[in-house]
Design a protein around this motif. Structure first.
Motif, mmCIF file in Angstrom:
data_model
loop_
_atom_site.group_PDB
_atom_site.id
_atom_site.type_symbol
_atom_site.label_atom_id
_atom_site.label_comp_id
_atom_site.label_asym_id
_atom_site.label_seq_id
_atom_site.Cartn_x
_atom_site.Cartn_y
_atom_site.Cartn_z
ATOM 1 N N UNK A 231 21.129 59.683 -8.494
ATOM 2 C CA UNK A 231 21.708 60.666 -7.558
ATOM 3 C C UNK A 231 22.856 61.482 -8.127
ATOM 4 N N UNK A 232 23.546 61.003 -9.150
ATOM 5 C CA UNK A 232 24.704 61.767 -9.621
ATOM 6 C C UNK A 232 24.298 63.044 -10.350
ATOM 7 N N UNK B 116 26.407 57.130 -15.354
ATOM 8 C CA UNK B 116 25.877 56.586 -14.114
ATOM 9 C C UNK B 116 27.091 56.435 -13.220
ATOM 10 N N UNK B 117 27.222 57.308 -12.250
ATOM 11 C CA UNK B 117 28.461 57.385 -11.480
ATOM 12 C C UNK B 117 28.689 56.109 -10.680
ATOM 13 N N UNK B 118 27.689 55.710 -9.934
ATOM 14 C CA UNK B 118 27.827 54.539 -9.083
ATOM 15 C C UNK B 118 26.725 53.543 -9.419
ATOM 16 N N UNK B 119 27.102 52.327 -9.537
ATOM 17 C CA UNK B 119 26.112 51.298 -9.796
ATOM 18 C C UNK B 119 25.227 51.112 -8.561
#
Lengths: 378, 415
Positions: free
Chosen positions: A214-215, A221-224
């Motif tokens: 999604x980023x 990888x912005x959010x795990x």
């Protein structure tokens, strides 16, 4: 003969291959303890393989098929037999193998697709079939359907009718048609796409869905756990309600509700550069450029060659190494291109030969692995 | 060009690793300015591309062939179709580098280099088959190409299978090196750098606030403009309007009317040279008098000739600074003009430089493809005829791009 995707949707549904069951609600086998293989043996050119660089393996009940960068080979009754382009193989480089319901072997190569039936190769190329491109990275036979992921799109041959269905960026959700791997489950086909994450075809409706990081940025990888760990997919596999996405940046797991991301640094994967994943139950078999591993989402058992020629087995739980063991034998190389595993044994295609691992105490069985575990799709 | 080759025994300068320190891998990826970083207020779970990609497979110990009579090098170039003109220039640069290497004695003064040229077919996926053929049938030790990014992506993916080194000299898609496959390097700065430079110029230096984009409706337009549009948003100046043009289109009355209606105070034109030139002429003819901007693909003799006076005053990015490049560039330009009446432009210059890079790797490593790959990835900074090539950890050139202005039909430096 080519069939439109819309018609194919009805055709696929009518085939009743996997019904229209929900792929995310599947019966799950009882959880197993972490898989440990204790012994390894390996085969290379000196044993009769066409090359030491083994690219793929398909172990069946009474034989083992092996693809290499210089031909195809089969081991029956302890003897290897090779096939090259001189025998009718479309190209020396074999990328994957799959057995269909009639017992024919499908072979994807870098210059076309082939069916080995009755000892003869039937070759499919872009110019004389519905193959989207001659560079075929992955083939999966599923009932009467044969799926091929190519460098320019996805092709599906209905062997009952000889008709083909084709998808690329013009008639599917793919932004680009660069397909590299596929997995087949109930009413779904998933495609690992270069730079496009994973796309999913609901066969009964012909509808597509896309799974992307999604980023939207390639460098982070912005959010795990917010989606696929990266949009460059190297392989996909599905079994019993769990989809795995291998990438050159780590591993992702999706159960229909939640994505999870895994890195070598926090999981113990055999590096983040993963060439292949296959699945059995909720267990993934991972082929990387720094060894191979068996991973169930919680426990990761990683195998790497030790300096003494043995094998270092590293068992990770809760984000840290919990245990380390040493084996006397090891796979032929840590550069692993394909891993086909099961409860009692594993077959590995490596850069320096084919390796076979099994559990101590169960002997070194003649090739008799889990027949259902082809390409990680069952 | 062939007839003139004997005159060129005085070969080009040696391509050498530079003394300049490489980019710090701890710095923001691709040397992104702080204000243009994505999600800059959030610490990412993981940052990729912090170290060069590794090839951990076997093969480095394989013996070199002993019966070769030449060392084959492949090139995948557009010899027909919409990129034919640029393709000729691209191929001329490759040929020039190979000719110079052969004039200097060839590979280790023992074997001549043989260039194997393959057409960059328009069909999606064709480049993969081309690479396989170049390896199987010609035994190439490396490839220069492809030209169009969509073909280069296809080429890249098959490299992991066939393990063949590639130098890309023409692509500008930022994602071309963002895959971790350790067999391809790129020497030309990408559209990330173009986008950053244009955004800072347009919004910060020139103070534009109502910017429209007029881009080609193809992959180059879609992917190329992305970093610029992201940068505009991060500078709190999201673009006002995006309209598109098709390759063969000649008139855009509705699109131009919309640009005028929204009151744009600048227009960024993004596309290939010939159609972009038609767009620029149509904009001016349609009464759009605001400043025009464009990417480095337009800083090229083809665009300047096609756009004519309509391009006057236009500000473009340029992948290097000819003035700062100094004597090396001037010497290269002199040697080029001995061979061709056309200017090299960035396409010819980078094709020349990228080919030299590949030949040097073959020279250093010997006839072993994994070792050639290692040699390609061993020099993070290189002194080229256009100045330093500075590779980031993905081995993508992040040397700063420059801005130029069209003055009197030529490109002039601008701040």
């Amino acid at each position: 003969m080519k069939l439109s995707p819309v018609l194919l949707a009805f055709s696929l549904a009518a085939a009743g291959l996997r019904g229209q069951a929900d792929p995310w609600r599947q019966p799950v086998e009882p959880r197993r303890p972490a898989l440990l293989y204790d012994r390894f043996e390996s085969f290379d050119r000196s044993d009769g393989l066409p090359s030491d660089k083994v690219t793929t393996v398909l172990a069946l009940a009474d034989e083992v098929w092996v693809g290499t960068d210089h031909g195809l080979a089969v081991r029956r009754d302890g003897t290897w037999r090779s096939f090259t382009p001189d025998d009718g193989l479309p190209h020396r480089y074999v990328t994957s193998l799959s057995l269909d319901e009639r017992g024919d072997l499908w072979i994807s190569t870098l210059r076309g697709l082939a069916r080995l039936s009755g000892g003869r190769f039937q070759v499919y190329r872009q110019t004389d079939s519905g193959l989207m491109n001659d560079v075929v990275y992955h083939v999966v036979a599923d009932g009467p359907l044969v799926w091929a992921a190519t460098a320019a799109g996805l092709s599906c041959l209905d062997t009952r009718t000889g008709s083909w269905a084709l998808w690329d960026h013009e008639n599917s959700i793919m932004h680009e048609p660069w397909c590299y791997a596929l997995a087949v489950g109930p009413d779904r086909t998933w495609v690992g796409v270069w730079g496009g994450g994973v796309v999913e075809l609901e066969r009964s409706t012909g509808l597509w869905r896309e799974y992307r990081d999604p980023d939207g940025e390639m460098e982070i990888d912005l959010l795990r756990d917010d989606g696929p760990i990266h949009d460059v997919s190297s392989f996909v596999a599905w079994d019993q309600g769990v989809l795995w996405q291998a990438t050159y940046f780590g591993l992702s797991r999706y159960d229909g509700r939640r994505w999870r991301s895994y890195l070598a640094e926090d999981t113990g994967l055999p590096g983040n550069f993963l060439n292949h994943v296959s699945a059995r139950g909720h267990t993934a078999f991972l082929a990387g450029d720094q060894g191979f591993a068996v991973f169930d989402g919680e426990t990761c058992v990683r195998y790497r060659r030790a300096p003494d020629g043995g094998c270092e087995v590293s068992i990770w739980r809760d984000g840290a190494e919990a245990e380390c063991r040493h084996l006397d034998t090891a796979p032929a190389d840590d550069y692993v291109l394909w891993a086909q595993g099961g409860d009692s044994e594993v077959w590995l295609a490596t850069g320096r030969g084919l390796s076979h691992g099994w559990r101590e105490g169960e002997g070194a069985p003649s090739p008799a692995p889990d027949q259902e575990n082809q390409d990680g799709n069952h | 060009m062939t007839l003139l080759l004997p005159l060129l025994l005085a070969c080009g300068p040696a391509l050498a690793p530079a003394q300049e320190p490489p980019p710090d891998p701890q710095e923001p990826y691709a040397e992104t300015p702080p204000e243009l970083l994505p999600y800059r207020s959030t610490e990412a779970y993981w940052r990729f591309f912090t170290e060069p990609p590794q090839f951990r497979g076997p093969g480095r110990d394989d013996p070199e062939p002993v019966d070769l009579e030449e060392v084959a090098v492949g090139v995948v170039a557009p010899l027909s179709g919409p990129d034919e003109v640029l393709g000729r220039r691209f191929l001329a640069g490759v040929r020039m580098a190979v000719a110079e290497a052969n004039a200097a004695g060839g590979w280790r003064r023992r074997l001549p280099y043989r260039l194997v040229v393959r057409e960059e077919a328009q069909a999606w996926g064709a480049a993969a088959s081309t690479a396989v053929e170049l390896l199987d049938e010609e035994g190439v030790w490396g490839i220069v190409g492809a030209f169009a990014d969509r073909h280069s992506h296809v080429l890249n993916r098959v490299l992991l299978k066939i393990e063949l080194p590639v130098v890309n000299t023409a692509g500008t898609d930022p994602t071309l090196t963002e895959h971790a496959i350790p067999w391809m390097v790129r020497v030309r700065p990408d559209d990330r750098q173009n986008g950053y430079a244009l955004a800072r110029r347009i919004f910060e230096r020139d103070g534009r606030t109502r910017v429209a984009v007029f881009r080609s409706n193809d992959r180059y337009g879609r992917v190329g403009i992305q970093e610029f549009e992201d940068a505009a948003r991060r500078l709190h100046r999201p673009i006002l309007l995006e309209v598109r043009f098709e390759d063969g289109q000649t008139a855009w009355p509705e699109e131009i009317a919309r640009i005028r209606e929204v009151g744009a105070d600048a227009v960024v034109v993004w596309g290939r040279a010939e159609p972009a030139a038609r767009v620029v002429k149509a904009l001016r003819a349609g009464g759009v008098s605001v400043p025009l901007y464009g990417p480095d693909r337009l800083a090229d003799p083809t665009f300047l000739a096609a756009a004519g006076p309509a391009a006057e005053g236009m500000i473009l990015t340029h992948p290097f600074d000819p003035a700062a490049a100094g004597e090396g560039w001037r010497d290269f330009a002199r040697r080029w003009r001995q061979l061709s009446e056309e200017e090299p432009g960035p396409v010819g210059a980078y094709a020349y430089e990228g080919t030299r890079l590949l030949l040097r790797a073959i020279e250093e490593a010997g006839l072993n493809r994994p070792r050639i790959r290692d040699a390609l990835f061993s020099h993070p900074v290189i002194d080229g005829v256009m100045g330093p090539i500075r590779f980031d950890p993905t081995f993508n050139n992040v040397a700063p791009v420059r801005l130029v202005r069209v003055v009197g039909g030529r490109l002039a430096p601008t701040d």
